[in-house]
Enzyme design. Structure first.
Site, PDB file in Angstrom:
ATOM      1  N   CYS A   8       6.031  -3.250 -11.236  1.00  0.00           N
ATOM      2  CA  CYS A   8       5.573  -3.628  -9.881  1.00  0.00           C
ATOM      3  C   CYS A   8       5.585  -2.336  -9.067  1.00  0.00           C
ATOM      4  O   CYS A   8       4.733  -1.481  -9.296  1.00  0.00           O
ATOM      5  CB  CYS A   8       6.399  -4.747  -9.256  1.00  0.00           C
ATOM      6  SG  CYS A   8       8.177  -4.617  -9.417  1.00  0.00           S
ATOM      7  N   SER A   9       6.537  -2.192  -8.147  1.00  0.00           N
ATOM      8  CA  SER A   9       6.679  -0.901  -7.488  1.00  0.00           C
ATOM      9  C   SER A   9       8.082  -0.807  -6.913  1.00  0.00           C
ATOM     10  O   SER A   9       8.261  -0.439  -5.768  1.00  0.00           O
ATOM     11  CB  SER A   9       5.618  -0.702  -6.409  1.00  0.00           C
ATOM     12  OG  SER A   9       5.664  -1.778  -5.511  1.00  0.00           O
ATOM     13  N   CYS A  10       9.086  -1.141  -7.724  1.00  0.00           N
ATOM     14  CA  CYS A  10      10.483  -1.008  -7.302  1.00  0.00           C
ATOM     15  C   CYS A  10      10.724   0.443  -6.904  1.00  0.00           C
ATOM     16  O   CYS A  10      10.251   1.367  -7.576  1.00  0.00           O
ATOM     17  CB  CYS A  10      11.430  -1.406  -8.430  1.00  0.00           C
ATOM     18  SG  CYS A  10      11.283  -3.146  -8.882  1.00  0.00           S
ATOM     19  N   CYS A  43       7.970   2.556 -11.304  1.00  0.00           N
ATOM     20  CA  CYS A  43       8.220   1.172 -11.689  1.00  0.00           C
ATOM     21  C   CYS A  43       6.908   0.684 -12.282  1.00  0.00           C
ATOM     22  O   CYS A  43       5.965   0.405 -11.544  1.00  0.00           O
ATOM     23  CB  CYS A  43       8.636   0.318 -10.492  1.00  0.00           C
ATOM     24  SG  CYS A  43       8.602  -1.446 -10.854  1.00  0.00           S
TER      25      CYS A  43
END
Lengths: 141, 342
Positions: free
Chosen positions: B236-238, B233
């Protein structure tokens, strides 16, 4: 305008000023088009920027980080915000804080600013509460 | 108008944490000056700045400081002064003790975490973090939210309990079942959320409608000899959290987010994974609502293994796509000298 080559050059410019700790920016009155594009680039949009090797240092999630996650999710569950607003507010922290702070402190500051912006809490209440928590933790030690 | 101070009073500027917008300068906090002017009642800027335009009105004062008091080490002339304004709540009668020391102490702790980039070995160190200020802010925010009824203590507890139940073992069970049961694999690729539930991973938990950040749209990407999938991601950090638990730190750090979409083979090589030149590398950048998980290929040498035994070689990294399953590399042990990120 946004050819792949142009974008790749822009990414180099963005990396040259991020995080801003690395580069003294001192309120110039004029600025090049390239630098304007680089500075106005939305912070989280990092895909394709050059960087060094992957840092595989492990991180054991701290209790406050797990609780921050839960708090942010509960605020969304109960309709106070949505996760996308959180991400927008993380960007709004600005480049230096976005990249310099621990991951979950970005979530925490985004939630704090949202609660203040929407009037759910006041700065006075928060400062008083933080002092109360600080005293409580000091006396527990 | 009721004023606490009069012309000639000695006052000390309060030294409180300055997390938020104020017009009270840092260089005045904790310093003592003399009131030399009275101003009307105005709305305090700390309310105006946060949208309370008809906020609290307070009397304002002009305070005069000695330059030497503000900047004792800078050799200023004894007769030089500085004047600036304060609302009443920022002022208190002159302190007899040295002011401000308490907050100065609280701020002295350095919250920085390790920024070393030299750890790549099998026993990557664990980052030590001092985070007492965030600890305090987190507790304050949570308690204020609960006391104002924004959510309940029970809501929060349900999320915390849910965290104890998620982790990569959920994904390992899904992959092992897909390897062992072709019909399950067909169902998994067709309706991933429903197939997860068959092995006890319920994407609707803990709220009944899923979590606000993870959504409930999962795509499982099957690796083949011609295709290697990897997830990221960049924005962000999905991450497929209900299936794999919290994401690893390297997945959240910018270097992976920046480089995997542009130099995927080089990044995979840093993880020790060399993808053959005739195998397509397909990066899945989860920028919207969809979450992805990689279904790795079952390695040879596992014929006749039970489903349970198969789960032991389905590590987290194989489901992100930065590693492939190996029979000598399990969720609890790595081969000697192997590069591994936990």
């Amino acid at each position: 305008m946004n050819s792949p080559r142009h974008y790749a050059a822009l990414l180099d410019s963005i990396r040259a000023h991020a995080p801003s700790e690395r580069h003294e920016a001192d309120l110039p009155l004029t600025i090049s088009q390239r630098r304007t594009e680089a500075l106005l680039h939305v912070v989280h949009d990092v895909g394709g920027q050059p960087d060094g090797p992957i840092d595989k240092t492990q991180h054991k999630i701290a209790p406050w980080e797990e609780r921050t996650h839960a708090t942010c999710e509960c605020l969304a569950w109960r309709g106070i915000w949505v996760s996308e607003e959180r991400r927008r507010r993380e960007n709004d922290l600005g480049e230096t804080l976005y990249f310099a702070l621990p991951y979950y402190s970005r979530w925490l500051l985004a939630a704090t600013h949202m609660l203040l912006d929407k009037g759910h809490i006041t700065p006075d209440e928060l400062i008083a509460k933080m002092e109360e928590v600080r005293r409580r933790e000091e006396s527990a030690e | 108008m009721n004023r606490k101070f009069k012309i000639g009073d000695k006052v000390t500027v309060r030294d409180v944490p300055s997390l938020f917008h104020t017009r009270t300068q840092g260089y005045t906090r904790g310093h003592t000056g003399e009131i030399v002017g009275l101003r009307p009642e105005w709305v305090i800027p700390e309310d105006e700045a946060w949208g309370r335009y008809e906020g609290r009105r307070e009397p304002f004062y002009m305070v005069r400081f000695k330059q030497r008091e503000l900047w004792p080490d800078d050799g200023g002339a004894e007769i030089d002064m500085l004047e600036t304004e304060f609302s009443e709540s920022w002022l208190e009668p002159q302190f007899s003790e040295v002011p401000g020391t308490r907050f100065a102490d609280a701020r002295a702790g350095d919250n920085s975490v390790s920024d070393s980039h030299e750890h790549e070995d099998a026993h990557a160190p664990i980052e030590e973090a001092e985070t007492s200020e965030f600890d305090i802010l987190e507790t304050a925010i949570r308690e204020l939210c609960i006391s104002k009824g924004l959510f309940s203590a029970d809501d929060h507890r349900r999320f915390m309990e849910w965290y104890d139940h998620i982790g990569p073992m959920g994904g390992s069970r899904v992959v092992a079942r897909a390897w062992a049961d072709p019909q399950y694999k067909t169902r998994l690729l067709a309706d991933s959320i429903a197939a997860c539930k068959e092995v006890g991973v319920d994407w609707m938990q803990p709220t009944g409608q899923g979590t606000p950040s993870d959504f409930t749209w999962l795509v499982v990407c099957e690796n083949t000899p011609q295709l290697h999938n990897v997830i990221v991601c960049t924005l962000c950090s999905c991450y497929p959290r209900p299936l794999l638990g919290p994401s690893p730190a390297w997945y959240e750090r910018p270097s992976y987010r920046r480089r995997i979409v542009r130099w995927p083979r080089q990044v995979l090589a840093e993880f020790g994974l060399i993808v053959p030149p005739d195998t397509e590398v397909r990066v899945h950048d989860s920028n919207q609502k969809t979450r992805y998980m990689v279904l790795p290929m079952r390695p040879s040498g596992t014929d006749g293994w039970s489903e349970k035994r198969l789960t032991s070689i389905v590590t987290r990294d194989t489901m992100i796509g930065v590693a492939v399953p190996r029979i000598d590399w399990t969720t609890s042990s790595a081969p000697p000298g192997a590069t591994r990120s936990a």
